[in-house]
Design an enzyme around this catalytic site. Sequence first.
Site, short mmCIF file in Angstrom:
data_model
loop_
_atom_site.label_atom_id
_atom_site.label_comp_id
_atom_site.label_asym_id
_atom_site.label_seq_id
_atom_site.Cartn_x
_atom_site.Cartn_y
_atom_site.Cartn_z
CG HIS A 83 -7.33 -14.26 6.19
ND1 HIS A 83 -5.99 -14.19 6.74
CD2 HIS A 83 -7.40 -15.00 5.06
CE1 HIS A 83 -5.33 -15.06 6.03
NE2 HIS A 83 -5.99 -15.31 4.78
NE ARG A 89 13.12 -1.81 -0.33
CZ ARG A 89 12.31 -0.63 -0.16
NH1 ARG A 89 11.53 -0.23 -1.22
NH2 ARG A 89 12.35 -0.34 1.01
N PRO A 129 0.93 -1.18 -0.22
CG PRO A 129 -0.81 -1.70 1.60
CD PRO A 129 0.54 -2.24 0.95
CD GLU A 130 4.09 1.94 -3.93
OE1 GLU A 130 4.38 3.00 -4.45
OE2 GLU A 130 4.49 1.01 -4.36
NE ARG A 187 4.60 -10.89 2.44
CZ ARG A 187 4.13 -10.54 1.25
NH1 ARG A 187 3.71 -9.28 1.08
NH2 ARG A 187 4.14 -11.28 0.40
CE LYS A 193 5.00 4.63 0.78
NZ LYS A 193 6.53 4.10 0.82
#
Length: 287
Positions: free
Chosen positions: A105, A274, A2-3, A126, A58
């Site tokens: 979930h 990256r 998410p950016e 994560r 963010k």
Amino acid sequence: MPELPEVETLRRDLSRAVIGRRIIAVELLRPRLLRGTDGYTLDDMIGVEVQEIRRRAKYLIVELSNGLSLVIHLGLAGQIVLERPSGEHIAGGHPVPSFGQPLPHSLTSLILRLDDGSILYLTDIRQFARLWLVPTGEVAAIVPETRLGVEPLAPEFTPAELASRLRRHPHGRLKPLLLDQSLLAGLGNIYVDEALWGAGLHPLRTVESLDDADVGRLYEAIKEVLDLALTYGVARIINGRAIPGARLPRVHGRAGQPCLRCGHPIEKLRVGGRGTYICPVCQPLVE
DNA sequence: AACTACTCCTGGAGGC
DNA sequence: TGCCTCCAGGAGTAGT
């Protein structure tokens, strides 16, 4: 993942559904998500109205009617889904687990129930998302202006501002600098690749190798990719692979596929650890 | 100043 | 089928 565009889209979508609603129950299923409460507990949100949702970089900042703010950072893979009583789903952030899948979930971390029957789920495969509950006047301690640069959507973001910030690091390379939140706030790995492709600039170009026209193209490319994402939908990528069919991504996650501008196969390299995608023809490395 | 490595964490993909 | 390793990546910190 998410950016800025993902967080901003979520802010806009959630705002129309939850502003004015009252929180009636809070369940924190994974306590480690919560990184700071300033002495408050999540139960202090019960019975309280959502007044406003802001975004800085963010971070999502949910302002409550009792003077507290819930600060949310979705990290690498945080996802928010709001189930409305009508059956409508408002979803944003990481696309895994798939939107529409039954919730909670096993990795759902937070559940907020609202007075209109809506249920908000924060799920994070994560477990890098973070949450804080602090007095609204102290949000700056969590979201520090000293460590956050200019907002690319703000009027202060101009070609001259971008040039001035980049020129402080003449030996710095473009990709790490654009990922540096204290220089420019909100871009991440995907949109930096997209912007550099748009500008025709190699991610390892140094600032001192750029002329004013290069910086001007970079500025326009950043604005363009953010505008595309906010207007037509955010980049669709799962586990580093582009999902075809959307306007974005145009280069990230498309290794081996033809460049949309010249047809040359997209290459993947590593820059600053990256995964980085470029068209070697459109983005030549020149010093 | 610039760069690398490491930490947090889990699931999915690919190799054999 | 099933283990094993690698990779994804935001942000902070530590070391060179």
